[in-house]
Design an enzyme around this catalytic site. Structure first.
Site, mmCIF file in Angstrom:
data_model
loop_
_atom_site.group_PDB
_atom_site.id
_atom_site.type_symbol
_atom_site.label_atom_id
_atom_site.label_comp_id
_atom_site.label_asym_id
_atom_site.label_seq_id
_atom_site.Cartn_x
_atom_site.Cartn_y
_atom_site.Cartn_z
ATOM 1 N N TYR A 1 31.187 37.443 36.644
ATOM 2 C CA TYR A 1 32.119 36.701 37.504
ATOM 3 C C TYR A 1 32.184 35.213 37.145
ATOM 4 O O TYR A 1 32.441 34.385 38.020
ATOM 5 C CB TYR A 1 31.748 36.858 38.988
ATOM 6 C CG TYR A 1 31.490 38.265 39.435
ATOM 7 C CD1 TYR A 1 32.402 39.286 39.176
ATOM 8 C CD2 TYR A 1 30.333 38.598 40.134
ATOM 9 C CE1 TYR A 1 32.173 40.588 39.584
ATOM 10 C CE2 TYR A 1 30.090 39.895 40.557
ATOM 11 C CZ TYR A 1 31.012 40.884 40.269
ATOM 12 O OH TYR A 1 30.777 42.173 40.687
ATOM 13 N N HIS A 2 31.999 34.888 35.872
ATOM 14 C CA HIS A 2 32.013 33.491 35.444
ATOM 15 C C HIS A 2 33.194 33.230 34.515
ATOM 16 O O HIS A 2 33.049 32.720 33.413
ATOM 17 C CB HIS A 2 30.691 33.137 34.753
ATOM 18 C CG HIS A 2 29.504 33.228 35.655
ATOM 19 N ND1 HIS A 2 28.204 33.301 35.178
ATOM 20 C CD2 HIS A 2 29.414 33.269 37.007
ATOM 21 C CE1 HIS A 2 27.371 33.374 36.211
ATOM 22 N NE2 HIS A 2 28.079 33.363 37.325
ATOM 23 N N TYR A 3 34.390 33.577 34.962
ATOM 24 C CA TYR A 3 35.602 33.429 34.150
ATOM 25 C C TYR A 3 35.884 31.941 33.922
ATOM 26 O O TYR A 3 35.765 31.123 34.831
ATOM 27 C CB TYR A 3 36.796 34.073 34.846
ATOM 28 C CG TYR A 3 36.424 35.143 35.833
ATOM 29 C CD1 TYR A 3 35.822 36.339 35.405
ATOM 30 C CD2 TYR A 3 36.643 34.982 37.197
ATOM 31 C CE1 TYR A 3 35.458 37.322 36.312
ATOM 32 C CE2 TYR A 3 36.285 35.957 38.101
ATOM 33 C CZ TYR A 3 35.685 37.117 37.666
ATOM 34 O OH TYR A 3 35.321 38.072 38.570
#
Length: 608
Positions: free
Chosen positions: A540-542
């Site tokens: 979830y680290h776009y």
């Protein structure tokens, strides 16, 4: 098969891991967090026709930059958020650090396109991309872990042609946001800032993890100190026993010259003939509304939505915009390109002996939190701790980590698979087939995560309809080195999990062969390669989709002051501007970017 006994039930209640128990938690929450103790964000009634600044998005970045700009007397600021405040029945579960639901109602719920090189164990080879949708954005639903990244990350940003973004340049803006609670003998953190920071649970798993790192020859240090490499205690965004989101920290109470318009979608940015941003077109309560801007529009919609907003407004790759019949304002080929994400391997599980005292711990924690908002309920739901190591031996800075080793004190199987597959998008049948022998057992997991990925992806429009989610293709594992590094990280995790201190607390690795890989020699590199391509997915680290870069970089979208190429009066401020994703969780760097962006904007406009 093991039944879900009372101790596991107590564990699940405390940690909020099953959707079936959330109603019970919600019944108890009004006692712990009465409505009067929760921040409120009433809807804006009187919308002005024009503001000095319009900020698109009230998330981790938008809340910060909007509040900081509103510090200037005489400046009017409008912050527009597509989502709303947390629903009343869910607000407590997002505020109490120990009970954030695994599938929050404000989750934006993007998904990847089917992945050619990975996600074999996921339904249709598609991954769920969770992010925050609502006031506070992802800071309202994330794991609250505060990690700045490595010194070398920001020095690389500067070396790529972005002056002012070296580690020494950005450190004051980290400090400006921080309010560390507790002893900080090394003066690592700032104090007096809006974001509360404190440590997490310190229990037998954390102790075994940290001592195991020392046993393997790694230093013990704070991840946010001058050197990231090593085993580190965790720091979380928590203040007074409550989640310290950017909304609650910066927008509550709302500054008088800041208008917060939630439940409203920005459809596009409006440009004049000189290609200056002069306003935005909104959809509010089913009606189209145009709002003007005197100075700047700042897009802070996140790394998946900001490129969509730009492209729908005519800023992006010419041919792609033309294919969707969008008039081109500025041909900026890098919009949506350079997508990066940290990739972690799910499913590495160690079983643990039953914890006979968990129900007692829960009731004691409830009483303690009710008394003074402290204790176990005011921290994340379980023991969470990290190590930062380097598995790439052949090249690069040996003190610059490329891998995060993340321990969670809760097992994916503790609730018999009721929630874990749906959280990640895993194939439920395969999940239960794999874990059938330990479903319901107490355990822990270690998640090796690649924090310097070489694979790059793309965000594209599906159509010119602003309500249709863009196509997100992260291209997970397209670069073979990413797979090789994750194999090395798995082997390290197994070595760590077999150190003396883990053995002494009865941790035992689950060695069953993964369905789909059982035909390969167990434990070989080929087996773990197969495992990675089945089980690795997003962290979830776009980031990176509106890259900050000098004019010579064809994939650049914004300059070092975050101004968008080819137009005027428009900036992007969020994770999308990162040239390369930092080696750690991204919420802290996003807050820093927003703090520094507000400083840059103030410098520009106070000199006029």
């Amino acid at each position: 098969m093991f039944p879900l006994d009372l101790n596991v039930l107590g564990e699940a209640v405390l940690r909020g891991v099953t959707s079936t128990l959330l109603p019970i938690i919600q019944i108890l929450l009004p006692i712990l967090l009465p409505q009067s103790a929760l921040p409120t964000y009433p809807q804006l009634i009187h919308l002005r026709p024009q503001y000095d600044f319009i900020v698109v998005g009230a998330g981790s970045a938008g809340s910060v930059v909007g509040a900081r700009l509103a510090e200037e007397r005489g400046w009017s600021v409008l912050v527009v958020e597509e989502g709303g405040p947390p629903p009343p029945r869910n607000q407590g579960t997002s505020t109490l650090p120990s009970t954030t639901p695994p599938q929050h109602p404000t989750d934006c719920r993007y998904s990847t396109t089917p992945q050619r090189h990975g996600l074999k164990g996921y339904v249709n080879r598609v991954g769920r991309l969770v992010c925050g949708r609502g006031i506070g954005g992802s800071s309202q639903v994330n794991g609250m872990m505060y990690v700045r990244g490595a010194r070398q990350d920001y020095d690389r940003w500067a070396a790529l042609g972005n002056p002012g973004w070296s580690y020494n340049d950005v450190l004051p803006f980290f400090h400006k946001a921080e309010h560390y609670i507790g002893p900080d003998t090394g003066a690592v953190y700032g104090r007096g800032g809006p974001i509360g920071l404190k440590g997490g649970l310190d229990g037998p798993l954390t102790n075994a993890f940290l001592k195991g790192g020392v046993q393997l020859g790694f230093p013990f240090s704070d991840v946010n100190s001058h050197m990231q490499l090593g085993f580190s205690p965790s720091t979380f965004t928590i203040r007074n026993g409550k989640r310290s989101s950017t909304a609650d920290s910066y927008l509550h109470p709302t500054p008088p010259n800041l208008h917060l318009l939630h439940s409203t979608k920005v459809l596009r940015i409006i440009f004049n003939e000189e290609k200056r941003a002069v306003g935005v077109e909104l959809e509010h309560k089913g009606k189209l509304v145009k709002v003007g801007v005197r100075r700047e529009v700042i897009v802070s919609a996140g790394a998946l939505s900001s490129p969509q907003v730009l492209m729908l407004s005519g800023v992006g790759p010419r041919d792609h915009l033309a294919s969707h019949k969008i008039a081109v304002v500025a041909d900026v080929g890098g919009v949506g390109a350079n997508l990066q994400d940290h990739v972690g391997v799910n499913g590495l599980v160690w079983t643990l002996p039953p914890d006979s005292g968990f129900l007692t711990q829960y009731f004691n924690a409830f009483k303690q939190y009710r008394r003074d908002s402290s204790g176990r309920l005011g921290t994340p739901d379980t023991e969470l701790v990290n190590a930062w190591i380097r598995v790439e031996r052949e090249s690069g800075d040996p003190s610059w980590p490329d891998t995060q080793i993340f321990l969670s004190g809760i097992s994916p199987v503790v609730d018999k698979g009721a929630t874990y597959p749906s959280i990640w998008g895993l194939d439920r049948h395969r999940f239960k087939q794999y874990f059938i022998d330990i479903l319901g057992q107490r355990g822990m997991s270690i998640r090796p995560t690649l924090v310097q990925p070489l694979s790059r992806g793309l965000v594209n429009l599906r159509s010119n309809n602003p309500h249709q989610r863009p196509a997100v293709n992260p291209n997970y594992l397209v670069h073979p080195k990413d797979v090789n590094r994750l194999i090395a990280a798995i082997k390290f995790s197994l070595t760590l999990g077999n150190t003396t201190n883990f053995n002494s607390i009865g941790a035992k690795f689950y060695t069953k062969a993964l369905p789909g890989c059982s035909h390969i020699e167990y434990g070989s590199d080929k087996y773990w390669s197969c495992y990675v391509r089945h089980m690795a997915t997003t962290t979830y680290h776009y980031s990176g989709t509106c890259k900050m870069a000098p004019p010579s970089d064809p994939l650049g979208v914004v300059d070092h002051q975050l101004r968008v190429r080819g137009v005027m009066g428009l900036r992007v401020v969020d994770a999308s501007v990162m040239p390369v994703v930092p080696t750690g969780n991204t919420n802290a760097p996003v807050i820093m970017i927003a703090e520094r962006a507000a400083h840059l904007i103030k410098q520009d406009w106070t000199q006029h």
